[in-house]
Write an enzyme that holds these catalytic residues in place. Structure first.
Site, PDB file in Angstrom:
ATOM      1  N   GLY A  83       0.725  -1.218   0.106  1.00  0.00           N
ATOM      2  CA  GLY A  83       0.127   0.076   0.003  1.00  0.00           C
ATOM      3  C   GLY A  83       0.916   1.256   0.068  1.00  0.00           C
ATOM      4  O   GLY A  83       0.497   2.222  -0.658  1.00  0.00           O
ATOM      5  N   ARG A 133       7.365   1.680   1.302  1.00  0.00           N
ATOM      6  CA  ARG A 133       7.649   0.374   1.214  1.00  0.00           C
ATOM      7  C   ARG A 133       7.865  -0.414  -0.232  1.00  0.00           C
ATOM      8  O   ARG A 133       8.933  -1.275  -0.319  1.00  0.00           O
ATOM      9  CB  ARG A 133       6.434  -0.361   1.666  1.00  0.00           C
ATOM     10  N   ARG A 167       2.123  11.537  -8.316  1.00  0.00           N
ATOM     11  CA  ARG A 167       1.381  11.453  -7.143  1.00  0.00           C
ATOM     12  C   ARG A 167       2.162  10.929  -5.777  1.00  0.00           C
ATOM     13  O   ARG A 167       1.790  10.360  -5.129  1.00  0.00           O
ATOM     14  CB  ARG A 167      -0.118  10.816  -7.145  1.00  0.00           C
ATOM     15  N   ARG A 183      -0.084  -8.538  -3.590  1.00  0.00           N
ATOM     16  CA  ARG A 183      -0.263  -7.529  -2.662  1.00  0.00           C
ATOM     17  C   ARG A 183       0.739  -8.032  -1.414  1.00  0.00           C
ATOM     18  O   ARG A 183       0.471  -9.317  -0.941  1.00  0.00           O
ATOM     19  CB  ARG A 183      -1.734  -7.362  -2.196  1.00  0.00           C
ATOM     20  N   SER A 223      -0.596  -4.891   5.154  1.00  0.00           N
ATOM     21  CA  SER A 223      -0.722  -5.450   6.768  1.00  0.00           C
ATOM     22  C   SER A 223      -2.313  -5.358   6.926  1.00  0.00           C
ATOM     23  O   SER A 223      -3.072  -5.048   6.058  1.00  0.00           O
ATOM     24  CB  SER A 223      -0.205  -4.159   7.615  1.00  0.00           C
ATOM     25  N   ASP A 268      -1.809  -4.715  13.709  1.00  0.00           N
ATOM     26  CA  ASP A 268      -2.410  -4.588  15.069  1.00  0.00           C
ATOM     27  C   ASP A 268      -3.651  -5.404  15.126  1.00  0.00           C
ATOM     28  O   ASP A 268      -4.122  -6.417  14.368  1.00  0.00           O
ATOM     29  CB  ASP A 268      -3.085  -3.154  14.681  1.00  0.00           C
ATOM     30  N   ARG A 273       7.514  -4.506  12.409  1.00  0.00           N
ATOM     31  CA  ARG A 273       6.924  -4.287  11.248  1.00  0.00           C
ATOM     32  C   ARG A 273       7.876  -4.533   9.877  1.00  0.00           C
ATOM     33  O   ARG A 273       7.479  -5.329   8.923  1.00  0.00           O
ATOM     34  CB  ARG A 273       6.107  -3.090  10.705  1.00  0.00           C
TER      35      ARG A 273
HETATM   36  N1  HPA Z   1      -8.281  -2.063   9.752  1.00  0.00           N
HETATM   37  C1  HPA Z   1      -8.221  -1.837   8.358  1.00  0.00           C
HETATM   38  N2  HPA Z   1      -7.012  -2.007   7.706  1.00  0.00           N
HETATM   39  C2  HPA Z   1      -5.980  -2.237   8.370  1.00  0.00           C
HETATM   40  C3  HPA Z   1      -6.153  -2.430   9.660  1.00  0.00           C
HETATM   41  C4  HPA Z   1      -7.188  -2.401  10.537  1.00  0.00           C
HETATM   42  O1  HPA Z   1      -7.306  -2.416  11.624  1.00  0.00           O
HETATM   43  N3  HPA Z   1      -4.708  -2.753  10.140  1.00  0.00           N
HETATM   44  C5  HPA Z   1      -3.902  -2.594   8.880  1.00  0.00           C
HETATM   45  N4  HPA Z   1      -4.713  -2.543   7.871  1.00  0.00           N
END
Ligand code: HPA
Length: 236
Positions: A20, A24, A43, A87, A90, A206, A219
């Site tokens: 994303g 990265r 962009r 892809r 995270s 997370d 990470r």
């Molecule tokens: N929500 C949506 N997208 C995410 C999250 C999340 O908690 N963590 C990493 N990408």
């Protein structure tokens, strides 16, 4: 050149890894690819092409969310003849079955987004991973000496990171969904539309049940494991 990617025809490899975050993408290109060259800065959504184990590979940022992913994936697949997109992202853990920094290889993606409702006239489409890529990723993960578990299962591609209705995750969890992110449903749908191959691999960064979060250093380490799986699968 396409509208959002400033590459000339042929500058993008048939195989593309998509994080994303554009920084990265730069980190993956600098860390894993030989002779990487930046082909687009439009962009700030950086894209690079280099080689990995002799295979030409590109890395292109997707941005966050399905609208942004859809723009870049549509141009890669529709205008640059890209065959394979993996892809590397995270996700948030939705269940105690997954731990922090575990890797989820997405077999399919549910969504709360309206995008596919518009695309399919209100009916439901089941966006799934390419099976050969999925199998290659599982095999690659098995050969690596990883510190964290690898799961194969469903992700929820949500339109909102800061949701006001967390209870809407509950039926997805009750039906086996492991994690929440924001891009996979669009990627799988677009790859199917173009007759190409896609896979999404996410690290749990997370946790919505335990409320843990990873440090930047953690990470990076787990991100590296995921990139190795993705590169091996995409070039198998
Ligand atoms: N929500 C949506 N997208 C995410 C999250 C999340 O908690 N963590 C990493 N990408």
């Amino acid at each position: 050149m396409s509208t959002h990617i400033a590459a000339e025809p042929g500058q993008i490899a048939p195989v593309v890894l998509m994080p994303g975050d554009p920084l990265r993408a730069k980190w993956i290109a600098e860390t894993f690819l030989d002779d990487a060259e930046c082909y687009s800065e439009v962009r700030g959504m950086l894209g690079f092409t280099g080689t990995w184990n002799g295979h030409r590979v590109s890395v292109q940022g997707s941005g966050m969310g399905q609208p942004s992913m859809s723009i870049y994936a549509s141009e890669l697949l529709g205008e640059y003849d890209v065959q394979t997109i993996v892809r590397v992202g995270s996700c948030g853990g939705l269940t105690e079955k997954v731990g922090m920094r575990d890797i989820i290889i997405a077999q399919g993606a549910c969504t709360d987004s309206g995008i596919n409702r518009v695309r399919f006239h209100g009916l439901d489409y089941a966006p799934v991973a390419d099976f050969e890529l999925l199998r290659a990723a599982v095999e690659a993960a098995e050969t690596l000496d990883l510190d964290h578990a690898v799961h194969v299962g469903l992700l929820l591609s949500s339109d909102q990171f800061y949701t006001t209705r967390p209870e809407l995750n509950e039926p997805f969890v009750a039906h086996g969904v492991l994690g929440v992110e924001m891009e996979t449903s669009a990627l799988y749908t677009l790859a199917a539309f173009h007759g190409r191959f896609a896979l999404s691999i996410c690290t749990v960064s997370d946790h919505l049940v335990t409320h843990e979060a990873t440090s930047a250093q953690e990470r990076e380490q787990t991100f590296g494991d995921m990139v190795e799986i993705a590169l091996a699968a995409a070039t198998a």
